[in-house]
Write an enzyme that holds these catalytic residues in place. Structure first.
Site, mmCIF file in Angstrom:
data_model
loop_
_atom_site.group_PDB
_atom_site.id
_atom_site.type_symbol
_atom_site.label_atom_id
_atom_site.label_comp_id
_atom_site.label_asym_id
_atom_site.label_seq_id
_atom_site.Cartn_x
_atom_site.Cartn_y
_atom_site.Cartn_z
ATOM 1 N N TRP A 166 15.743 -12.064 -14.266
ATOM 2 C CA TRP A 166 15.827 -14.123 -13.925
ATOM 3 C C TRP A 166 17.015 -13.939 -12.905
ATOM 4 O O TRP A 166 17.984 -14.740 -12.025
ATOM 5 C CB TRP A 166 17.250 -14.060 -14.893
ATOM 6 C CG TRP A 166 17.861 -12.558 -15.460
ATOM 7 C CD1 TRP A 166 17.998 -12.039 -16.162
ATOM 8 C CD2 TRP A 166 19.474 -12.298 -15.119
ATOM 9 N NE1 TRP A 166 18.635 -11.160 -16.645
ATOM 10 C CE2 TRP A 166 19.843 -12.043 -15.729
ATOM 11 C CE3 TRP A 166 20.236 -13.149 -14.361
ATOM 12 C CZ2 TRP A 166 20.806 -10.705 -15.069
ATOM 13 C CZ3 TRP A 166 21.536 -12.441 -13.091
ATOM 14 C CH2 TRP A 166 21.906 -11.371 -14.537
ATOM 15 N N ASN A 167 17.707 -12.196 -12.199
ATOM 16 C CA ASN A 167 18.917 -12.909 -11.163
ATOM 17 C C ASN A 167 18.292 -13.045 -9.504
ATOM 18 O O ASN A 167 19.099 -14.192 -9.040
ATOM 19 C CB ASN A 167 18.701 -11.263 -11.111
ATOM 20 C CG ASN A 167 17.668 -9.983 -10.393
ATOM 21 O OD1 ASN A 167 17.024 -10.630 -11.055
ATOM 22 N ND2 ASN A 167 18.951 -9.227 -9.617
ATOM 23 N N LYS B 270 5.035 -13.160 -16.470
ATOM 24 C CA LYS B 270 5.777 -14.242 -17.379
ATOM 25 C C LYS B 270 7.672 -13.968 -17.093
ATOM 26 O O LYS B 270 8.144 -12.909 -16.957
ATOM 27 C CB LYS B 270 6.237 -12.863 -18.704
ATOM 28 C CG LYS B 270 6.927 -13.508 -20.158
ATOM 29 C CD LYS B 270 7.309 -12.425 -20.598
ATOM 30 C CE LYS B 270 8.608 -12.381 -20.094
ATOM 31 N NZ LYS B 270 9.324 -13.305 -20.301
ATOM 32 N N PRO B 271 7.610 -14.830 -16.060
ATOM 33 C CA PRO B 271 9.086 -15.125 -15.842
ATOM 34 C C PRO B 271 10.237 -14.515 -16.967
ATOM 35 O O PRO B 271 10.437 -14.725 -18.375
ATOM 36 C CB PRO B 271 9.693 -15.942 -14.960
ATOM 37 C CG PRO B 271 8.275 -16.859 -15.332
ATOM 38 C CD PRO B 271 7.287 -15.831 -16.648
ATOM 39 N N SER C 252 15.279 -3.908 -16.689
ATOM 40 C CA SER C 252 16.286 -2.748 -16.099
ATOM 41 C C SER C 252 15.213 -1.338 -16.300
ATOM 42 O O SER C 252 14.209 -1.309 -16.566
ATOM 43 C CB SER C 252 17.293 -3.527 -17.662
ATOM 44 O OG SER C 252 16.360 -3.011 -18.916
ATOM 45 N N GLU D 126 10.644 -1.372 -10.670
ATOM 46 C CA GLU D 126 11.672 -1.652 -9.834
ATOM 47 C C GLU D 126 12.793 -2.158 -10.746
ATOM 48 O O GLU D 126 12.980 -2.476 -11.570
ATOM 49 C CB GLU D 126 11.327 -2.967 -9.163
ATOM 50 C CG GLU D 126 10.055 -3.125 -8.290
ATOM 51 C CD GLU D 126 9.761 -2.061 -7.039
ATOM 52 O OE1 GLU D 126 11.580 -1.181 -6.649
ATOM 53 O OE2 GLU D 126 8.890 -1.930 -6.379
ATOM 54 N N LEU D 127 13.509 -0.472 -10.603
ATOM 55 C CA LEU D 127 14.493 -0.705 -12.107
ATOM 56 C C LEU D 127 16.510 -0.760 -11.594
ATOM 57 O O LEU D 127 16.036 -1.517 -10.149
ATOM 58 C CB LEU D 127 14.377 0.082 -13.078
ATOM 59 C CG LEU D 127 13.051 0.405 -13.368
ATOM 60 C CD1 LEU D 127 12.274 1.837 -14.130
ATOM 61 C CD2 LEU D 127 12.522 -0.600 -13.944
ATOM 62 N N CYS E 149 19.590 -5.606 -7.622
ATOM 63 C CA CYS E 149 19.433 -4.399 -7.951
ATOM 64 C C CYS E 149 20.168 -3.209 -6.897
ATOM 65 O O CYS E 149 20.291 -2.263 -7.475
ATOM 66 C CB CYS E 149 18.053 -4.665 -8.144
ATOM 67 S SG CYS E 149 17.388 -4.927 -6.552
ATOM 68 N N GLU F 103 25.731 1.024 -14.312
ATOM 69 C CA GLU F 103 25.222 -0.411 -13.950
ATOM 70 C C GLU F 103 26.092 -1.501 -14.223
ATOM 71 O O GLU F 103 25.455 -1.817 -15.627
ATOM 72 C CB GLU F 103 24.085 -0.662 -13.398
ATOM 73 C CG GLU F 103 23.452 -1.863 -13.010
ATOM 74 C CD GLU F 103 21.977 -2.171 -13.083
ATOM 75 O OE1 GLU F 103 21.257 -1.791 -13.484
ATOM 76 O OE2 GLU F 103 21.511 -2.494 -11.642
#
Ligand code: NAD
Length: 544
Positions: A184-185, A208-209, A260, A281-282, A315, A413
């Site tokens: 969502w960011n 799937k957003p 995440s 991509e975490l 991120c 984080e």
């Protein structure tokens, strides 16, 4: 009052209205409502037969925005059926056709920024200027892959086992249907940009957003269709990741995941079970090093953007700053002053430097990290408080000093506007501290000596390192790969790696005149001797 009266003449196509007075001086909260037809045009794109909907509201003011139709496992299956049919036809189109559609998307996104920025801000609560970064990133990505398609995808000639007589072609075959699961960011660019190279390479996408920011992702899907991509080439499903994740992975030929580290590990296990590839991509706990020869003013200005863009829900944003003893006091004074001077707000206006966090969960984490640090002896140099007077989940840009390993925010984080500053005396020690922990996404070095900074960068265990900038130089340079080392991810977006991940490599070798075996009744031993001679000769000739 309508959006057009609030200073955004073309915002949300002039289709949303504010139902309350928008006077930032007296009531910084504005109440915005999207018109039902506008919402329906977006949500109709979701493959959903469940009749179930989930409400979403704006973090600006908690006003309801839309009811999002939910997809079932059968809907996911239907989404893949549609995408497979569309992909079979799409794979036969020319690179020119795909490139032209990407360039139209580039123009559409730039033409429609007022609408896009309104929607992103309404849905995520971020500052308008940070919403703009998303539109720009989509445009950059579309143009890059449109212009470099041939370079990445054309069949390449390779050396053959027998020079001249073995012709080798290296083909790039589309994987098929790519599943994209996004957070969502950065609701536009995280939902859209990773899929553009997939389309360029001849794939279809089922996406799937995140549930909190479906409308922006759906607007992205609408723009993709308007740009000329067939509707079923980009299919959207909606629902909780833990329910739809498995059905998507079971049907995908490749998974592109952003989110995440915890979820990334679940997805990696499921992809491994099916032997399909994935890029992950975490998270990150990204460091900045301010060296003794740094331009302190530049570093302080950069630190504000690096730490507080999108209220730290980024991120690649900075949560740890290691500052050389020689410039520490000056840097901290400038960083704190600049942070305190930021314009905070939860409105659609350009003047806002930092917007609100997106949810109560995000606010709770920021509060918990700061309270824990303070209870264990850290000092708050700036911010440190929730600001419900600005928006329900607002948290001030916060600088901490004296953070120690027992504190939660030391290595975990926050994903919020909380950064810790640390003094260092010795560069080797600073590099070692920057490399502590399990993450390795993004780093940054401030120094007037570019060569030295670039040499130090090679010792920073991060997938991107920016010199004299926090994150934007690397993230915006689409020609080079972006992604994480260690627990920050696997695989890369952007550059050639960002498109090749969506292709299967195929080698086609055509043999001419001589077999790869004894010819003309030659004995195996003689053939082996001849082979040995030619192998030695090829080495002498410098062949690879
Ligand atoms: P998250 O992992 O909770 O959710 C991300 C997406 O995964 C959502 O669409 C969610 O619905 C879905 N999901 C959740 N559980 C799932 C499951 N079991 N199977 C399949 N899908 C599932 O992440 P988040 O908290 O929403 O996002 C914030 C995190 O994302 C932060 O750690 C941040 O650092 C990271 N992030 C990384 C990058 C990057 O490029 N490296 C970019 C943005 C965000």
């Amino acid at each position: 009052m309508s959006a057009s009266e609030s200073g955004h003449p073309e915002g949300v196509g002039g289709r949303h209205v504010a139902d309350g007075p928008h006077d930032p001086e007296h009531d910084p909260r504005a109440s915005y409502v999207l018109e039902p037809e506008y919402v329906a045009a977006l949500t109709d794109r979701i493959v959903s037969t469940t009749g179930r909907t989930v409400p979403v509201s704006s973090p600006l003011d908690e006003a309801p925005l839309a009811n999002i139709p939910q997809s079932s496992e059968e809907d996911v299956a239907e989404a893949f059926r549609r995408a497979r049919v569309a992909q079979a036809a799409w794979a036969r189109t020319s690179l020119e056709e795909r490139s032209a559609a990407l360039l139209r998307l580039h123009d559409l996104v730039l033409d429609r920024t007022p609408e896009i920025l309104d929607l992103i801000t309404l849905e995520s609560g971020k500052a308008r200027k940070h919403a703009y970064d998303e539109a720009a990133h989509v445009a950059l990505t579309a143009r890059y892959y449109a212009r470099t398609g041939h370079k990445h995808l054309d069949t390449q000639r390779r050396s053959g086992v027998i020079p001249v007589l073995t012709r080798v072609d290296h083909n790039r075959i589309p994987k098929g249907v790519v599943g994209i699961i996004s957070p969502w960011n950065y609701p536009l660019t995280m939902a859209i940009s990773d899929g553009l190279p997939a389309l360029m390479a001849g794939n279809a996408v089922v996406t799937k957003p995140d549930a909190q920011t479906m409308l922006t992702a759906l607007l992205g899907a609408q723009l993709i269709e308007e740009a000329g991509f067939p509707r079923d080439l980009w299919v959207v499903v909606a629902g909780p990741g833990r329910e739809l994740g498995t059905p998507i992975i079971e049907r995908s030929d490749y998974i592109c995941f952003t989110g995440s580290t915890a979820t990334g590990k679940i997805i990696a296990r499921q992809c491994a079970e099916r032997l399909i590839g994935c890029s992950l991509e975490l998270g990150g706990k990204n460091p900045i090093l301010v060296l003794r020869d740094a331009d302190v003013e530049l570093a302080a200005e950069g630190a504000v953007r690096a730490s507080f863009s999108n209220a730290g829900q980024l991120c690649v944003s900075t949560e740890r700053m290691f500052v050389a003893d020689q410039v520490y006091d000056r840097f901290v004074e400038r960083f704190v002053a600049r942070t305190k001077a930021m314009t905070l707000g939860a409105t659609l206006d350009w003047e806002v430097d930092m917007g609100t966090l997106i949810s109560k969960d995000q606010l709770d984490t920021a509060v918990a990290h700061v309270e824990d640090a303070v209870a264990k002896g850290a000092t708050v140099l700036a911010g440190g408080r929730a600001r419900p007077d600005l928006a329900p989940y607002f948290f001030e840009p916060t600088i901490l000093e004296g953070v120690t390993p027992e504190m939660t925010c030391f290595g975990n984080e926050t994903f919020g506007p909380v950064v810790s500053v640390y003094r260092f005396h010795d560069e080797a020690d600073a590099i070692a501290r920057a490399n502590e922990g399990e993450y390795g996404l993004n780093g940054s070095i401030y120094s007037r000596d570019g060569d030295r900074a670039r040499a130090i960068a090679k010792h920073i265990k991060c997938g991107t390192v920016n010199i004299n900038e926090g994150f934007a130089s690397a993230f915006g340079s689409i020609d080079s790969p972006m992604g994480g080392m260690r627990e920050s991810g696997m695989g890369r977006r952007q550059g050639s790696e960002g498109i090749h991940r969506y292709t299967e490599s195929q080698t086609v070798a055509t043999q001419r005149l001589l077999k790869i075996a004894p010819n003309f009744g030659m004995k195996a031993e003689t053939h082996a001797k001849l082979m040995t001679l030619s192998l030695r000769a090829l080495k002498k000739l410098g062949r690879a």
